[in-house]
Design an enzyme around this catalytic site. Structure first.
Site, PDB file in Angstrom:
ATOM      1  CG  ASN A  71      -0.108   0.208   2.483  1.00 33.26           C
ATOM      2  OD1 ASN A  71       0.974  -0.356   2.651  1.00 33.26           O
ATOM      3  ND2 ASN A  71      -0.589   1.069   3.337  1.00 33.26           N
ATOM      4  CB  CYS A 120       2.446   4.506   4.267  1.00 34.96           C
ATOM      5  SG  CYS A 120       1.400   5.914   3.890  1.00 34.96           S
ATOM      6  CD  GLU A 122       1.045   1.232   6.172  1.00 35.47           C
ATOM      7  OE1 GLU A 122       1.951   1.690   5.457  1.00 35.47           O
ATOM      8  OE2 GLU A 122      -0.036   1.815   6.352  1.00 35.47           O
TER       9      GLU A 122
END
Ligand code: ADP
Length: 558
Positions: A261, A263, A265
């Site tokens: 995704n 960012c 994580e």
């Protein structure tokens, strides 16, 4: 059940129900009730579970992530709980625009999307049907970036995306340099790096750029690497995701995971999504010690809450619905690690601080896995379980449970100082805003500690001017040790904290490795190599002032 003034602002702006004129018509307790009742729909004893969920969320022990607050249980549908999505773009105009449309639907419902663009033919290649030239990967990213500008999320935020290109794609050089001119502001970029490339780099060997088996160019691995770290030094992009490392931790190995995704994580399969929630660690430390019983109960309820929402969720696309429900991944993490460390009197960049963070994460992971096993006994394993690494001995309701997200909005609502796994940003800093101009902000925990020790106002002014309390005469030594902002912590220590937490994280950790403005390309080089050596799934660096910053530490910085 009460929010801080800041928390209430976040709640009102982003999460509260609104009437047709945009007027707020929902209080925080009402929203908590909305979430708790919706997550209990699938339970036999709905009253019991509503009370339990209300308690844990209302007291801000557990904070679901933005799309859950913004969508779930509202009269306006869909009830879309996922923050993280990955979509696969194929090498056809049809697929490119199909996925663009899918992305718009995801943004609209509050999620962010990652893509691995490596199956797109490089710029200049032949388009068979028209005999024209393909516009390539970077041009496609420009198109997606422009679209993200258009689709305002709930009228509040623009869509965030992550574009990944593998290190052997013929267009990789343009991709690496794509953000140098300040464009593509809705996109993070990461290069997908594999073990073979790191080997070539370490051996000083040549590296082939190829597509569909055809070699387009052979280049020294070091040359490509230098380009990458130079660009990251200049503008913060690209980051790296270590694809083999992600694949080694893949719970359903038959499915390829080549993207995360926005960012970083949450590695996911194409068409899969994940919903997130955070344990508020600031609430788990009492009189300097962790309340393990409270933490256990909180984690267990949080897992059940997130798992239940998968069943009531209304996903924006049938493809996502099917893929998400076949693995039932949840991303439970935390916010306020920095607060917890300060309350426990531990320095973020000390071995003790890291082992505290590691132990907390291990306990959260262990408890989450226990709960997921119990839920599997009660309700069944995730449908893909027979193809997973857990089959046949270990029952699981969820293919993965732990994710450490940036918690950009929920941290403020929960009243914590430290976002996700990050240290406090700075004990004091200048915030530049378009609306209110520049103003100074102090860390409340820092101010409180200084007041207790009788630090004088002129000393605090000096701290604000410098943006740090390190080396400031008049600040007690122990306060200097505990109160280090992101810029006071050596890049190596940032990475070590990420490693300590990643060890007990099923998915991945969103973390920014902060570097001072004076950091060199060589510092980025060392950071990226260390991240690989220590087995991280990805890394992103941020050199102070290298982007048009919103926040600058201290005075007089660029
Ligand atoms: P929050 O605190 O709002 O719940 P986080 O800051 O933890 O969310 O972000 C979690 C994930 O949510 C991100 O990695 C991304 O997938 C998604 N997300 C966050 N901000 C955006 C945005 N502006 N647009 C789209 N997705 C976003």
């Amino acid at each position: 059940m009460q929010l801080s003034a800041n928390g209430q602002k976040v709640f009102d702006a982003r999460y509260a129900g609104k009437d047709e004129n945009g007027q707020i018509n929902e209080t925080f307790p009402q929203a908590v009730h909305r979430l708790a009742t919706t997550a209990s729909i699938v339970e036999q004893d709905q009253h019991y579970w509503t009370t339990k969920f209300t308690d844990v969320i209302g007291n801000l022990l557990f904070v679901p992530s933005t799309p859950i607050w913004a969508n779930v249980g509202k009269t306006d549908r869909p009830w879309q709980p996922g923050a993280c999505f990955v979509l696969a773009v194929e090498d056809s105009l049809h697929s490119m625009y199909d996925v663009l449309h899918q992305t718009a639907m995801i943004f609209k419902s509050g999620g962010g999307t990652g893509y691995n663009f490596s199956s797109i033919r490089p710029k200049g290649d032949l388009v068979h049907s028209t005999k024209g030239q393909a516009s390539g990967v970077v041009e496609l990213i420009r198109l997606y970036n422009a679209s993200a500008n258009m689709v305002m999320q709930g009228g509040v935020r623009r869509g965030a995306s992550l574009g990944i290109l593998n290190i052997d794609h013929p267009e990789i050089k343009d991709f690496i340099n794509a953000k140098l001119n300040g464009d593509l502001t809705n996109f993070n970029l990461s290069v997908g790096v594999i073990d073979a490339f790191m080997d070539a780099l370490n051996q000083g060997a040549a590296w082939e750029l190829k597509f569909n088996g055809k070699v387009y160019e052979t280049i020294a691995a070091t040359e490509l690497w230098d380009m990458l770290i130079w660009a990251a030094h200049a503008c913060g992009d690209p980051g790296i995701i270590f694809l083999d490392q992600i694949q080694r931790a893949n719970p359903v190995p038959g499915k390829v995971m080549n993207a995360t995704n926005p960012c970083g994580e949450q590695p996911l399969y194409p068409g899969e999504s994940c919903l997130l929630g955070s344990v508020n660690l600031a609430k788990m430390v009492k009189a300097g010690a962790v309340d393990w019983d409270l933490l256990r109960d909180t984690v267990s309820l949080a897992v059940k809450f997130l798992d239940n929402l998968i069943d009531v969720a209304e996903y924006p696309l049938p493809l996502v619905d099917q893929n998400t429900k076949s693995t039932r991944k949840i991303g439970l993490g935390f916010t306020g690690l920095a607060d917890a460390l300060i309350m426990a009197n531990l320095a973020y960049d000390s071995p003790e601080g890291r082992s505290f963070a590691g132990e907390l994460t291990r306990f959260i992971q262990q408890t989450a896995h226990e709960t997921s096993r119990e839920l599997a006994e009660e309700k069944g394993c995730f449908p893909d379980w027979e193809n997973s690494i857990y089959y046949p001995h270990e029952k699981r309701r969820n293919a993965a449970c732990i994710t450490i997200a940036p918690t950009g909005s929920v941290t403020a609502m929960a009243g914590c100082e430290g976002y996700g796994v990050e240290p406090i940003f700075a004990v004091a800093y200048t915030k530049q805003t378009k609306v209110a101009g520049d103003f100074e902000v102090f860390s409340p925990l820092f101010l409180e500690a200084c007041q207790r020790r009788g630090v004088t106002a002129d000393v605090l002014t000096e701290v604000a001017q410098r943006g740090t309390c390190q080396g400031v005469t008049g600040i007690p030594r122990d306060i200097q040790q505990i109160f280090k902002g992101a810029q006071d912590i050596a890049p190596r220590d940032h990475i070590k904290m990420q490693v300590a937490v990643q060890k007990n994280t099923d998915n991945a950790v969103s973390k920014t490795i902060n570097l001072p403005n004076s950091a060199t390309v060589n510092d980025i080089d060392k950071s990226y190599r260390l991240a690989y050596q220590l087995g991280l799934k990805g890394i992103t660096v941020f050199r102070d002032g290298c982007k048009e910053g919103v926040i600058t530490v201290g005075e007089g910085k660029p």
